[in-house]
Write a protein that holds these residues in place. Structure first.
Motif, PDB file in Angstrom:
ATOM      1  N   ILE A  15      41.958  36.405  39.855  1.00 53.95           N
ATOM      2  CA  ILE A  15      41.644  35.828  41.174  1.00 53.95           C
ATOM      3  C   ILE A  15      40.334  35.044  41.173  1.00 53.95           C
ATOM      4  O   ILE A  15      40.216  34.010  41.829  1.00 53.95           O
ATOM      5  CB  ILE A  15      41.627  36.945  42.251  1.00 53.95           C
ATOM      6  CG1 ILE A  15      41.505  36.348  43.655  1.00 53.95           C
ATOM      7  CG2 ILE A  15      40.514  37.945  42.004  1.00 53.95           C
ATOM      8  CD1 ILE A  15      41.670  37.359  44.777  1.00 53.95           C
ATOM      9  N   MET A  16      39.342  35.510  40.384  1.00 48.05           N
ATOM     10  CA  MET A  16      38.043  34.855  40.418  1.00 48.05           C
ATOM     11  C   MET A  16      38.062  33.458  39.790  1.00 48.05           C
ATOM     12  O   MET A  16      37.128  32.684  39.946  1.00 48.05           O
ATOM     13  CB  MET A  16      36.974  35.723  39.736  1.00 48.05           C
ATOM     14  CG  MET A  16      36.748  37.081  40.398  1.00 48.05           C
ATOM     15  SD  MET A  16      36.665  37.047  42.197  1.00 48.05           S
ATOM     16  CE  MET A  16      34.930  36.736  42.466  1.00 48.05           C
TER      17      MET A  16
ATOM     18  N   PHE B 298      42.407  45.330  45.061  1.00 47.23           N
ATOM     19  CA  PHE B 298      41.508  44.269  44.621  1.00 47.23           C
ATOM     20  C   PHE B 298      41.284  44.259  43.116  1.00 47.23           C
ATOM     21  O   PHE B 298      41.086  43.219  42.516  1.00 47.23           O
ATOM     22  CB  PHE B 298      40.183  44.379  45.375  1.00 47.23           C
ATOM     23  CG  PHE B 298      40.351  44.211  46.848  1.00 47.23           C
ATOM     24  CD1 PHE B 298      40.702  42.969  47.371  1.00 47.23           C
ATOM     25  CD2 PHE B 298      40.222  45.274  47.711  1.00 47.23           C
ATOM     26  CE1 PHE B 298      40.906  42.803  48.729  1.00 47.23           C
ATOM     27  CE2 PHE B 298      40.417  45.119  49.064  1.00 47.23           C
ATOM     28  CZ  PHE B 298      40.759  43.883  49.574  1.00 47.23           C
ATOM     29  N   GLU B 299      41.326  45.445  42.514  1.00 43.63           N
ATOM     30  CA  GLU B 299      41.142  45.490  41.054  1.00 43.63           C
ATOM     31  C   GLU B 299      42.297  44.803  40.344  1.00 43.63           C
ATOM     32  O   GLU B 299      42.119  44.100  39.355  1.00 43.63           O
ATOM     33  CB  GLU B 299      40.994  46.933  40.587  1.00 43.63           C
ATOM     34  CG  GLU B 299      39.534  47.345  40.565  1.00 43.63           C
ATOM     35  CD  GLU B 299      39.335  48.841  40.596  1.00 43.63           C
ATOM     36  OE1 GLU B 299      40.216  49.570  40.101  1.00 43.63           O
ATOM     37  OE2 GLU B 299      38.287  49.262  41.119  1.00 43.63           O
ATOM     38  N   MET B 300      43.499  45.004  40.899  1.00 46.92           N
ATOM     39  CA  MET B 300      44.674  44.351  40.338  1.00 46.92           C
ATOM     40  C   MET B 300      44.534  42.828  40.488  1.00 46.92           C
ATOM     41  O   MET B 300      44.811  42.067  39.558  1.00 46.92           O
ATOM     42  CB  MET B 300      45.908  44.855  41.082  1.00 46.92           C
ATOM     43  CG  MET B 300      47.212  44.421  40.500  1.00 46.92           C
ATOM     44  SD  MET B 300      48.473  44.781  41.746  1.00 46.92           S
ATOM     45  CE  MET B 300      49.914  44.752  40.769  1.00 46.92           C
ATOM     46  N   ALA B 301      44.064  42.395  41.659  1.00 45.36           N
ATOM     47  CA  ALA B 301      43.867  40.966  41.892  1.00 45.36           C
ATOM     48  C   ALA B 301      42.866  40.402  40.893  1.00 45.36           C
ATOM     49  O   ALA B 301      43.034  39.295  40.373  1.00 45.36           O
ATOM     50  CB  ALA B 301      43.391  40.732  43.321  1.00 45.36           C
TER      51      ALA B 301
ATOM     52  N   GLY C 194      40.188  38.102  49.125  1.00 43.46           N
ATOM     53  CA  GLY C 194      40.099  38.930  47.930  1.00 43.46           C
ATOM     54  C   GLY C 194      38.845  38.650  47.123  1.00 43.46           C
ATOM     55  O   GLY C 194      38.168  39.573  46.663  1.00 43.46           O
ATOM     56  N   LYS C 195      38.519  37.364  46.964  1.00 43.99           N
ATOM     57  CA  LYS C 195      37.334  37.003  46.173  1.00 43.99           C
ATOM     58  C   LYS C 195      36.069  37.580  46.802  1.00 43.99           C
ATOM     59  O   LYS C 195      35.207  38.135  46.118  1.00 43.99           O
ATOM     60  CB  LYS C 195      37.216  35.474  46.060  1.00 43.99           C
ATOM     61  CG  LYS C 195      38.112  34.881  44.990  1.00 43.99           C
ATOM     62  CD  LYS C 195      38.188  33.382  45.126  1.00 43.99           C
ATOM     63  CE  LYS C 195      37.210  32.666  44.239  1.00 43.99           C
ATOM     64  NZ  LYS C 195      37.442  31.196  44.278  1.00 43.99           N
ATOM     65  N   ASN C 196      35.978  37.426  48.139  1.00 45.30           N
ATOM     66  CA  ASN C 196      34.796  37.967  48.828  1.00 45.30           C
ATOM     67  C   ASN C 196      34.689  39.468  48.641  1.00 45.30           C
ATOM     68  O   ASN C 196      33.614  39.996  48.365  1.00 45.30           O
ATOM     69  CB  ASN C 196      34.865  37.643  50.324  1.00 45.30           C
ATOM     70  CG  ASN C 196      34.474  36.208  50.590  1.00 45.30           C
ATOM     71  OD1 ASN C 196      33.819  35.579  49.763  1.00 45.30           O
ATOM     72  ND2 ASN C 196      34.890  35.677  51.716  1.00 45.30           N
ATOM     73  N   LYS C 197      35.834  40.157  48.794  1.00 51.58           N
ATOM     74  CA  LYS C 197      35.855  41.610  48.666  1.00 51.58           C
ATOM     75  C   LYS C 197      35.405  42.031  47.257  1.00 51.58           C
ATOM     76  O   LYS C 197      34.601  42.938  47.089  1.00 51.58           O
ATOM     77  CB  LYS C 197      37.269  42.131  48.927  1.00 51.58           C
ATOM     78  CG  LYS C 197      37.462  42.739  50.302  1.00 51.58           C
ATOM     79  CD  LYS C 197      37.007  44.128  50.334  1.00 51.58           C
ATOM     80  CE  LYS C 197      36.629  44.840  51.580  1.00 51.58           C
ATOM     81  NZ  LYS C 197      36.842  44.398  52.884  1.00 51.58           N
TER      82      LYS C 197
ATOM     83  N   ARG D 188      49.621  38.979  47.134  1.00 50.09           N
ATOM     84  CA  ARG D 188      50.248  40.260  47.463  1.00 50.09           C
ATOM     85  C   ARG D 188      49.314  41.418  47.155  1.00 50.09           C
ATOM     86  O   ARG D 188      49.224  42.377  47.919  1.00 50.09           O
ATOM     87  CB  ARG D 188      51.529  40.442  46.644  1.00 50.09           C
ATOM     88  CG  ARG D 188      52.740  40.087  47.434  1.00 50.09           C
ATOM     89  CD  ARG D 188      53.996  40.471  46.676  1.00 50.09           C
ATOM     90  NE  ARG D 188      55.106  39.717  47.238  1.00 50.09           N
ATOM     91  CZ  ARG D 188      56.366  40.144  47.232  1.00 50.09           C
ATOM     92  NH1 ARG D 188      56.676  41.284  46.668  1.00 50.09           N
ATOM     93  NH2 ARG D 188      57.299  39.417  47.766  1.00 50.09           N
ATOM     94  N   ALA D 189      48.626  41.333  46.020  1.00 50.33           N
ATOM     95  CA  ALA D 189      47.692  42.394  45.648  1.00 50.33           C
ATOM     96  C   ALA D 189      46.584  42.503  46.691  1.00 50.33           C
ATOM     97  O   ALA D 189      46.214  43.597  47.107  1.00 50.33           O
ATOM     98  CB  ALA D 189      47.103  42.118  44.260  1.00 50.33           C
ATOM     99  N   VAL D 190      46.072  41.355  47.146  1.00 52.27           N
ATOM    100  CA  VAL D 190      45.013  41.366  48.152  1.00 52.27           C
ATOM    101  C   VAL D 190      45.520  41.994  49.439  1.00 52.27           C
ATOM    102  O   VAL D 190      44.853  42.835  50.053  1.00 52.27           O
ATOM    103  CB  VAL D 190      44.497  39.936  48.427  1.00 52.27           C
ATOM    104  CG1 VAL D 190      43.570  39.916  49.633  1.00 52.27           C
ATOM    105  CG2 VAL D 190      43.783  39.384  47.206  1.00 52.27           C
ATOM    106  N   GLU D 191      46.732  41.594  49.841  1.00 49.88           N
ATOM    107  CA  GLU D 191      47.298  42.114  51.083  1.00 49.88           C
ATOM    108  C   GLU D 191      47.442  43.631  51.023  1.00 49.88           C
ATOM    109  O   GLU D 191      47.284  44.322  52.023  1.00 49.88           O
ATOM    110  CB  GLU D 191      48.669  41.480  51.296  1.00 49.88           C
ATOM    111  CG  GLU D 191      48.805  40.855  52.656  1.00 49.88           C
ATOM    112  CD  GLU D 191      50.223  40.392  52.891  1.00 49.88           C
ATOM    113  OE1 GLU D 191      50.899  40.018  51.902  1.00 49.88           O
ATOM    114  OE2 GLU D 191      50.656  40.413  54.040  1.00 49.88           O
ATOM    115  N   ALA D 192      47.760  44.128  49.827  1.00 47.70           N
ATOM    116  CA  ALA D 192      47.947  45.568  49.671  1.00 47.70           C
ATOM    117  C   ALA D 192      46.624  46.282  49.443  1.00 47.70           C
ATOM    118  O   ALA D 192      46.590  47.491  49.241  1.00 47.70           O
ATOM    119  CB  ALA D 192      48.907  45.837  48.516  1.00 47.70           C
TER     120      ALA D 192
END
Lengths: 329, 441
Positions: free
Chosen positions: B403-404, B395-398, B429-432, B388-392
């Protein structure tokens, strides 16, 4: 269209390209919703048996009203109905209503349940409170007398047109449960006054077990809910058996079974972690006993669950698992 | 049987019955091969042959350019036809060396030591592994010579051979353990000598009782090697999960197994080490499970690196008409292919071909917070919240949600009743986040 299954032309014709994983447990939201309806069928059958076709009418009205409300609200936002959760909401709401209730109230409760309980948050998955319970809470707050006018079941030989529920009887001084056969016929088999779906503990539990076996509800919630009610209710009973009801009575009376197996286990509004589920169930049990014994209402299932719904995000936050390989802070 | 395991995980249907009892079959030498110059994690290799050069089987054709890199050898005898970009099973077009078979097969040996390996030095053995271009055969393809050369301050205490093969459908490791037990044990002993450890553990999921039995029999006289039957649970074969199951250690987030004194190698890697050291053959073969309901006759095939997928599928009787999806690897972590022209690389553990019936369209619903992804995640993450964080775009939240740490095993998306492509979102998200961090530094 989701991002997956995007067909691509190639020499073989059309091969599907998508991100892994490519295998799935084959369980989906629609299946779960159908499962919940199926699990409620025994209780529906019992309610028709005890209250006649009138209860069926209430159920059908609630389902239809929920579907129409959802359809209209989704249309307003240019989305389509997909998961069929409105059927479950309608059915669950009807289960919490007295069978003799005027159908106008049923429609009103359904509109509130779907509109304010669910769609205003963005639909299924984003709601904070169990929609069906919120619908009932709305009706209870607005029309308290209509919501607590109970009719006896068809099998009861009584002169009265209305009738006290066992819990109400206990609370307001005319205890109607005296011996084992009262327990058996009344509470467990459901030959008592009450809401459409909260009469037979056995029928509800049967459906509840089905959901648990199918992994469509978390067993930790009903177990911890019922256990904490039993223990807490038992402590008060031991302190003063004359004033407080015994724990078995607690378990089988009112909407506890329906609440524990079908309302508290609502995935959207209950915690996502295992530890969270235990906390949630125990919290429900605590509030239930508190309301039943010391509150102004005879029944506390609805408020106990709604209260715990409200703190579910907090529970999720505090029970978030520690990442593998990280030291517990 | 007492079995160890890790916490969380999922239980995907196994589908091993297609090939688990099928004997390894060598594929005839192909007329042409396409050998990518990058088949491993790390720096791409530099070709050392030109168009028109004649090459022999086992001859070095591209050499490693960095510490984390791995040599590439010709897998057939013939002539270099072209060096250019061809489709790679990772989905890109990537530089490859095209070789057309010519004449009788001639071999180039990877080393010319005459003494048995027991008398060679650790440095000599490491050099052979590096020269032979051996990488992890489990799928990640990390250069093995790097893996067995931990910095001096990291003492290796536990050496684990990974025979879990927890991916559904795949049976390559299983058949290797059954049919090449002797070679595998000897490869393990060579690695034990290099790592200077007294003990090694071979972890095998208990759905391979024949492999466990054969392994136990072949190590009876070797007190240093212990067979550990493991619970059948996905992803038991993930490095961190395997270490947890074998010696209860948790590899700290962001660290490597060597930080907890462990080195894990795949069954296929141990056999590759044996072949390089004892048989003097570099890494030019690979065992590939060709399977799935779209393959006429599923098999475990011994293929030369660089052989196009189409040759392997032909060897297995071809595809059924309603083929819908072709994967390199298993269904949980495999990569979908758009072409059958892609070659077998060192990390190709299987070619999975699925019919329409096995790839139904799954409608995505919103998350109903059922918590199944949370219960399934072996890394103890909360996949739905991360996705959900990625979709929004948060990325910092993810990143804060860990996430990593995701190993992309797919357990969460497998369990998800809302069919949310969780792993796909997490990868994005990881790539970003990697991009963002690179920019900062």
């Amino acid at each position: 269209m989701s991002e997956q299954n995007n067909p691509t032309e190639n020499s073989l014709g059309r091969l599907v390209l998508s991100s892994s994983p490519h295998q799935n447990s084959n369980d989906d939201v629609k299946k779960i919703m159908r499962g919940v309806v199926l699990a409620l069928l025994p209780a529906v059958v019992f309610s028709v048996y005890y209250f006649g076709l009138r209860s069926m009418l209430v159920i059908m009205t609630a389902i239809a009203a929920c579907l129409v409300t959802e359809f209209l609200l989704k249309k307003l936002r240019n989305k389509k109905i997909n998961e069929g959760s409105a059927v479950v909401t309608g059915l669950l709401l009807a289960m919490t209503l007295p069978p003799s209730i005027h159908l106008g109230y049923v429609v009103l409760g359904s509109v509130f349940a779907i509109g304010i309980g669910k769609e205003i948050f963005g639909g299924l998955g984003n709601n904070i409170f169990n929609p069906a319970l919120l619908g009932r809470a709305f009706l209870q707050a607005s029309f308290p007398v209509k919501m607590t006018t109970w009719t006896p079941t068809k099998l009861m030989v009584l002169d009265a047109k209305t009738f006290a529920t066992p819990l109400g009887g206990f609370k307001f001084g005319e205890n109607i449960i005296h011996n084992f056969s009262d327990y058996w016929n009344g509470l467990i088999m459901g030959n008592i006054g009450g809401c459409i779906g909260e009469t037979s503990a056995a029928a509800i539990a049967l459906g509840g077990f089905y959901l648990i076996v199918k992994r469509w509800s978390d067993w930790r919630i009903p177990v911890s809910y019922l256990l904490s009610v039993f223990v807490l209710g038992g402590i008060f009973w031991l302190i003063n058996p004359a004033q407080y009801p015994d724990p078995v009575f607690h378990l089988f009376s009112g909407g506890l079974m329906l609440g524990a197996f079908f309302m508290a286990t609502d995935m959207v509004t209950s915690p996502e972690t295992k530890l969270g589920s235990w906390i949630f169930g125990i919290g429900c049990g605590f509030f239930l006993v508190l309301i039943r014994l010391f509150g102004g209402l005879p029944e506390g299932v609805m408020y106990s669950i709604l209260l715990m719904n409200a703190i579910t995000p907090l529970i999720n936050r505090f029970t978030q698992p520690t990442v593998f390989g990280e030291v517990v802070k | 049987m007492k079995v160890s395991s890790f916490k969380h995980g999922s239980h995907p249907a196994e589908f091993k019955e297609y090939t688990e009892h099928k004997t390894l079959e060598p594929l005839p030498i192909p007329e042409e091969v396409f050998i990518p110059v990058i088949q491993h994690i790390g720096a791409p290799c530099k070709p050392v042959v030109k168009v028109g050069d004649e090459v022999k089987t086992g001859q070095l054709i591209a050499e490693s350019t960095g510490f984390v890199s791995s040599n590439i050898h010709s897998s057939i005898t013939g002539k270099v036809k072209k060096i250019g970009d061809f489709p790679h099973p990772n989905g890109t077009k990537s530089p490859m060396i095209q070789i057309v078979a010519e004449g009788d097969e001639e071999w180039v040996k990877v080393h010319d030591h005459t003494e048995p390996w027991g008398e060679m030095s650790v440095e000599q053995l490491k050099k052979i592994i590096a020269d032979a271009g051996i990488v992890g055969m489990g799928g990640a393809a990390f250069p093995t010579n790097v893996k067995v050369s931990p910095p001096r301050d990291k003492k290796i205490e536990t050496f684990i051979i990974n025979g879990c093969e927890c991916e559904p459908y795949l049976t390559a490791d299983h058949r290797m353990m059954v049919e090449q037990a002797k070679e595998m044990i000897e490869g393990t002993q060579i690695l034990m000598k290099i790592l200077d450890v007294e003990k090694a553990f071979i972890g095998i999921e208990s759905n391979k009782p024949d492999a466990i039995e054969i392994m136990q029999k072949s190590t009876e006289h070797l007190p240093g090697i212990t067979i550990i039957p493991l619970k059948v649970k996905y992803p038991q074969g993930a490095e961190k999960m395997l270490i947890k199951a074998v010696n209860k250690r948790e590899v700290p987030a962001g660290s490597l197994p060597m930080d907890v004194g462990c080195v894990v190698n795949n069954v296929g890697t141990a056999i590759a080490v044996y072949e390089a050291v004892v048989k003097k053959i570099p890494s030019i073969n690979r065992i590939v499970t060709v399977t799935g309901d779209a393959v006429t006759e599923p098999k475990n095939v011994i293929a030369r690196i660089g052989t196009p997928f189409s040759k392997l599928i032909e060897f297995c009787g071809g595809l059924k008409p309603d083929t819908k999806k072709i994967l390199m690897g298993g269904p949980m972590m495999g990569v979908a292919q758009y072409s059958l022209d892609v070659p077998v690389v060192k990390a190709t553990s299987g070619i999975l071909c699925l019919t329409k019936k096995s790839v139904p369209y799954r409608e995505e619903f919103t998350c109903i917070v059922c918590g199944r992804c949370v219960h399934a995640c072996p890394m103890f993450l909360v996949p739905t919240r991360i996705a959900r964080a990625v979709e929004a775009g948060k990325f910092e939240m993810a990143d804060e949600l860990g996430i990593m740490n995701c190993i992309e095993c797919g357990s969460c998306a497998y369990e998800c009743p809302s069919n949310i492509p969780l792993v796909q979102r997490i990868r994005i998200g990881k790539n970003k986040i990697r991009e963002m961090k690179n920019k900062k530094s």
